[in-house]
Design a protein around this motif. Sequence first.
Motif, short mmCIF file in Angstrom:
data_model
loop_
_atom_site.label_atom_id
_atom_site.label_comp_id
_atom_site.label_asym_id
_atom_site.label_seq_id
_atom_site.Cartn_x
_atom_site.Cartn_y
_atom_site.Cartn_z
N GLY A 1 0.76 -1.25 0.00
CA GLY A 1 0.00 0.00 0.00
C GLY A 1 0.79 1.29 0.00
N VAL A 2 2.10 1.24 -0.26
CA VAL A 2 2.86 2.49 -0.31
C VAL A 2 2.38 3.35 -1.47
CG1 VAL A 2 4.89 1.47 0.76
CG2 VAL A 2 4.76 1.58 -1.72
N ALA A 3 2.56 4.66 -1.34
CA ALA A 3 2.13 5.60 -2.38
C ALA A 3 3.04 5.54 -3.60
CB ALA A 3 2.11 7.02 -1.82
N ALA A 4 4.31 5.29 -3.39
CA ALA A 4 5.30 5.22 -4.47
C ALA A 4 6.52 4.48 -3.95
CB ALA A 4 5.69 6.61 -4.95
N VAL A 5 7.31 3.97 -4.87
CA VAL A 5 8.54 3.26 -4.53
C VAL A 5 9.72 4.00 -5.15
CG1 VAL A 5 9.84 1.11 -4.87
CG2 VAL A 5 7.41 1.02 -4.37
N PHE A 6 10.81 4.09 -4.40
CA PHE A 6 12.03 4.65 -4.95
C PHE A 6 13.20 3.75 -4.57
CE2 PHE A 6 11.55 6.34 -0.76
CZ PHE A 6 12.81 6.57 -0.26
N THR A 7 14.27 3.80 -5.36
CA THR A 7 15.40 2.90 -5.16
C THR A 7 16.69 3.61 -4.80
OG1 THR A 7 15.87 2.92 -7.52
CG2 THR A 7 14.45 1.15 -6.70
N ARG A 8 16.69 4.95 -4.90
CA ARG A 8 17.87 5.74 -4.54
C ARG A 8 17.42 6.89 -3.65
NH1 ARG A 8 21.50 7.88 -8.69
NH2 ARG A 8 19.88 9.43 -8.71
N MET A 9 18.16 7.14 -2.60
CA MET A 9 17.80 8.24 -1.70
C MET A 9 17.75 9.58 -2.42
SD MET A 9 16.97 7.37 1.27
CE MET A 9 16.93 5.87 2.21
N ASP A 10 18.51 9.72 -3.50
CA ASP A 10 18.49 10.95 -4.29
C ASP A 10 17.11 11.21 -4.88
OD1 ASP A 10 21.19 10.97 -3.80
OD2 ASP A 10 21.80 10.65 -5.86
N ASP A 11 16.29 10.18 -5.02
CA ASP A 11 14.96 10.32 -5.62
C ASP A 11 13.91 10.81 -4.63
OD1 ASP A 11 15.97 9.40 -8.04
OD2 ASP A 11 15.47 7.31 -7.58
N LEU A 12 14.18 10.70 -3.35
CA LEU A 12 13.17 11.04 -2.34
C LEU A 12 12.70 12.50 -2.41
CD1 LEU A 12 11.41 10.14 0.00
CD2 LEU A 12 13.34 10.61 1.53
N PRO A 13 13.58 13.47 -2.54
CA PRO A 13 13.09 14.86 -2.60
C PRO A 13 12.07 15.09 -3.71
CG PRO A 13 15.45 14.86 -2.22
CD PRO A 13 15.04 13.43 -2.54
N GLY A 14 12.23 14.43 -4.83
CA GLY A 14 11.29 14.59 -5.93
C GLY A 14 9.91 14.04 -5.61
N LEU A 15 9.83 13.14 -4.64
CA LEU A 15 8.55 12.59 -4.24
C LEU A 15 7.83 13.47 -3.23
CD1 LEU A 15 9.54 8.84 -3.80
CD2 LEU A 15 8.22 9.82 -5.67
N VAL A 16 8.58 14.16 -2.40
CA VAL A 16 7.97 14.89 -1.28
C VAL A 16 7.97 16.41 -1.43
CG1 VAL A 16 8.42 13.04 0.34
CG2 VAL A 16 10.09 14.85 0.09
N LEU A 17 8.78 16.95 -2.31
CA LEU A 17 8.84 18.40 -2.48
C LEU A 17 8.05 18.81 -3.72
CD1 LEU A 17 12.63 19.00 -1.76
CD2 LEU A 17 10.70 19.33 -0.20
N PRO A 18 7.38 19.97 -3.64
CA PRO A 18 6.64 20.43 -4.83
C PRO A 18 7.59 20.71 -5.99
CG PRO A 18 6.41 21.99 -3.00
CD PRO A 18 7.28 20.87 -2.53
N ALA A 19 7.09 20.50 -7.17
CA ALA A 19 7.91 20.72 -8.38
C ALA A 19 8.05 22.18 -8.70
CB ALA A 19 7.30 19.99 -9.57
#
Length: 56
Positions: free
Chosen positions: A38-56
């Motif tokens: 049930g996760v909202a999204a999956v990421f594989t590199r910590m570098d990708d996390l800001p793109g998931l949580v910060l507005p574009a």
Amino acid sequence: MEDSASGVAAGIAAGSTVFGFAGEGPTYLAGEALLGLGVAAVFTRMDDLPGLVLPA
């Protein structure tokens, strides 16, 4: 951000948006498994996390 089934369950139970981290190695759950939990999204590199949580 969670990488375990119990962490995902706890986050969802708390009403949080949970992102699944599917890192490399045998101790991490696969992305498909995290999505199934049930996760909202999956990421594989910590570098990708800001793109998931910060507005574009």
